[in-house]
Motif scaffolding. Structure first.
Motif, mmCIF file in Angstrom:
data_model
loop_
_atom_site.group_PDB
_atom_site.id
_atom_site.type_symbol
_atom_site.label_atom_id
_atom_site.label_comp_id
_atom_site.label_asym_id
_atom_site.label_seq_id
_atom_site.Cartn_x
_atom_site.Cartn_y
_atom_site.Cartn_z
ATOM 1 N N THR A 1 -8.370 -0.048 3.291
ATOM 2 C CA THR A 1 -7.592 1.152 3.606
ATOM 3 C C THR A 1 -8.245 2.399 3.032
ATOM 4 O O THR A 1 -8.342 3.441 3.696
ATOM 5 C CB THR A 1 -6.159 1.011 3.061
ATOM 6 O OG1 THR A 1 -5.542 -0.146 3.634
ATOM 7 C CG2 THR A 1 -5.327 2.249 3.379
ATOM 8 N N ALA A 2 -8.700 2.303 1.778
ATOM 9 C CA ALA A 2 -9.358 3.446 1.140
ATOM 10 C C ALA A 2 -10.645 3.829 1.863
ATOM 11 O O ALA A 2 -10.943 5.022 2.048
ATOM 12 C CB ALA A 2 -9.645 3.123 -0.321
ATOM 13 N N LEU A 3 -11.437 2.847 2.311
ATOM 14 C CA LEU A 3 -12.673 3.136 3.038
ATOM 15 C C LEU A 3 -12.385 3.861 4.352
ATOM 16 O O LEU A 3 -13.095 4.805 4.727
ATOM 17 C CB LEU A 3 -13.441 1.845 3.301
ATOM 18 C CG LEU A 3 -14.131 1.195 2.090
ATOM 19 C CD1 LEU A 3 -14.799 -0.109 2.498
ATOM 20 C CD2 LEU A 3 -15.155 2.150 1.471
ATOM 21 N N ARG A 4 -11.343 3.414 5.065
ATOM 22 C CA ARG A 4 -10.994 4.087 6.315
ATOM 23 C C ARG A 4 -10.625 5.546 6.072
ATOM 24 O O ARG A 4 -10.994 6.434 6.842
ATOM 25 C CB ARG A 4 -9.839 3.358 7.003
ATOM 26 C CG ARG A 4 -10.245 2.073 7.708
ATOM 27 C CD ARG A 4 -9.154 1.612 8.662
ATOM 28 N NE ARG A 4 -7.911 1.332 7.994
ATOM 29 C CZ ARG A 4 -7.585 0.144 7.480
ATOM 30 N NH1 ARG A 4 -8.440 -0.875 7.573
ATOM 31 N NH2 ARG A 4 -6.423 -0.038 6.876
ATOM 32 N N MET A 5 -9.885 5.795 4.998
ATOM 33 C CA MET A 5 -9.494 7.160 4.678
ATOM 34 C C MET A 5 -10.699 8.012 4.320
ATOM 35 O O MET A 5 -10.806 9.178 4.738
ATOM 36 C CB MET A 5 -8.488 7.157 3.523
ATOM 37 C CG MET A 5 -7.133 6.567 3.877
ATOM 38 S SD MET A 5 -5.988 6.598 2.468
ATOM 39 C CE MET A 5 -4.496 5.970 3.229
ATOM 40 N N LEU A 6 -11.631 7.455 3.552
ATOM 41 C CA LEU A 6 -12.814 8.212 3.158
ATOM 42 C C LEU A 6 -13.698 8.521 4.353
ATOM 43 O O LEU A 6 -14.242 9.627 4.477
ATOM 44 C CB LEU A 6 -13.601 7.424 2.099
ATOM 45 C CG LEU A 6 -12.950 7.327 0.717
ATOM 46 C CD1 LEU A 6 -13.712 6.358 -0.164
ATOM 47 C CD2 LEU A 6 -12.892 8.713 0.062
ATOM 48 N N LEU B 1 -6.289 -2.936 0.118
ATOM 49 C CA LEU B 1 -6.353 -1.582 -0.419
ATOM 50 C C LEU B 1 -7.761 -1.013 -0.306
ATOM 51 O O LEU B 1 -7.944 0.181 -0.005
ATOM 52 C CB LEU B 1 -5.885 -1.568 -1.875
ATOM 53 C CG LEU B 1 -4.420 -1.934 -2.122
ATOM 54 C CD1 LEU B 1 -4.140 -1.994 -3.621
ATOM 55 C CD2 LEU B 1 -3.485 -0.934 -1.452
ATOM 56 N N HIS B 2 -8.776 -1.848 -0.539
ATOM 57 C CA HIS B 2 -10.169 -1.400 -0.444
ATOM 58 C C HIS B 2 -10.497 -0.975 0.987
ATOM 59 O O HIS B 2 -11.102 0.082 1.223
ATOM 60 C CB HIS B 2 -11.098 -2.528 -0.906
ATOM 61 C CG HIS B 2 -12.538 -2.120 -0.971
ATOM 62 N ND1 HIS B 2 -13.460 -2.498 -0.018
ATOM 63 C CD2 HIS B 2 -13.208 -1.368 -1.876
ATOM 64 C CE1 HIS B 2 -14.635 -1.979 -0.320
ATOM 65 N NE2 HIS B 2 -14.511 -1.303 -1.455
ATOM 66 N N ILE C 1 0.714 4.147 -2.875
ATOM 67 C CA ILE C 1 0.344 5.518 -2.520
ATOM 68 C C ILE C 1 1.439 6.492 -2.945
ATOM 69 O O ILE C 1 1.168 7.608 -3.394
ATOM 70 C CB ILE C 1 0.090 5.619 -0.997
ATOM 71 C CG1 ILE C 1 -1.186 4.860 -0.632
ATOM 72 C CG2 ILE C 1 -0.028 7.078 -0.557
ATOM 73 C CD1 ILE C 1 -1.426 4.746 0.851
ATOM 74 N N ALA D 1 0.831 -1.207 0.000
ATOM 75 C CA ALA D 1 0.000 0.000 0.000
ATOM 76 C C ALA D 1 0.863 1.253 0.000
ATOM 77 O O ALA D 1 0.570 2.235 -0.703
ATOM 78 C CB ALA D 1 -0.938 -0.023 1.204
#
Length: 324
Positions: free
Chosen positions: A310-315, A307-308, A289, A285
């Motif tokens: 991780t992206a959800l946590r960031m959003l 990755l999915h 990034i 990751a």
């Protein structure tokens, strides 16, 4: 008499290295000799290659000038400790000068007095740095120094080595080169038991022991250690596969991203491939990034899921998605 003169010249050299300029009378007083003896000792230093400039006049000033070659330096205890700690830090973490710092560290630690080694270890252990991300396993500076000496002296080395799945085996090898790739250090060595070249990750090496047996240096296949290591790394097995097709020239990605030299392959003038495969999902990751440009990804399902998530946590953290 000769030993007294040698000791006095070393003291004179040390004084010249601590101040930009000394008067002849000050040096004579510090050394408890006459001004004439100081002049003779300065001439002897010049014969040894030290560029000592002098100013004529009543004071008779002297200073150690810059020369075409770097002469040996004399360090007091505090200076030696400070430089050793700084070199250990640089060898373990600063991009671009790791190998240079490592060569200097090997030279210094070889002659470091025993009374100072404990100070260096204690001071280095007490230092703490702020790390804003997981940079993965790091090499022990003391291990780096030991292996650097073994490579320089072509001395057979024994150590324990843990494989990817944790099984440790005893190894005996002829060390050749230390190579940094991204956040990892590798030892390129000829394994004497397997009679073949091997790459060893330094974070998996324990209990290194210098055997005292020196051998003639072996030529690296192809003649280029870095290229050989890059080829081995590109074909080495990893737990998770992740290949990014990046929509940017390879030179642009190489210039903007550290540690991708062995992972980057040009496709054409506008596209390149980045092999982000690794044993750790978080490391994959971080590489992706860091690309900071558009790309498509061919990866294992575990990588896609990580990755999915991780992206959800960031959003969610930026209020772009409702809480889970």
């Amino acid at each position: 008499m000769t030993s007294d003169m040698t000791a006095r010249m070393l003291r004179l050299l040390s004084l010249l290295q601590t101040r930009r300029e000394w008067s002849g009378s000050d040096l004579a007083e510090r050394l408890s000799v006459t001004a004439r003896t100081v002049r003779r000792d300065v001439d002897r230093l010049r014969e040894l290659g030290y560029p000592v400039d002098s100013a004529r006049g009543h004071a008779g000033g002297y200073r150690l000038a810059a020369g075409t070659d770097l002469p040996p330096l004399l360090l007091d205890d505090d200076e030696a400790v400070a430089i050793t700690v700084a070199l250990r830090t640089a060898a373990g973490g600063l991009s671009g000068i790791e190998e240079t710092a490592l060569r200097a560290l090997a030279k210094l630690e070889q002659v470091l007095p025993r009374r100072l080694r404990g100070q260096v270890t204690a001071l280095h252990a007490s230092l703490a740095g702020i790390t804003w991300e997981d940079r993965g396993p790091r090499a022990d500076p003391a291990l780096l120094a030991t292996l650097a000496v073994a490579c320089r002296d072509h001395e057979v080395l024994t150590f324990d080595y843990a494989a990817r799945h944790g099984t440790a085996t005893a190894r005996r090898a002829e060390p050749c080169h230390l190579v940094a790739s991204g956040d990892l250090w590798y030892l390129l060595a000829h394994d004497t038991d397997k009679d073949d070249w091997r790459l060893f990750r330094l974070d998996r090496i324990t209990a290194p022991t210098l055997t005292g047996r020196r051998v003639a240096p072996r030529p690296v296949p192809g003649g280029d250690a870095a290229a050989f290591v890059a080829g081995r790394l590109s074909s080495a097995p990893t737990r998770y596969r992740a290949i990014a097709t990046v929509h940017a020239p390879a030179e642009r990605i190489r210039a903007r991203t550290q540690g991708l030299a062995t992972r980057l392959r040009p496709v054409d003038d506008t596209t390149c491939l980045v092999d982000a495969s690794d044993d750790h999902l978080s490391h994959i990751a971080r590489i992706l990034i860091g690309l900071d440009t558009a790309y498509t990804l061919d990866a294992d399902p575990e990588v896609i899921d990580h990755l999915h998530e991780t992206a959800l946590r960031m959003l969610r953290a930026t209020n772009r998605l409702p809480p889970a």
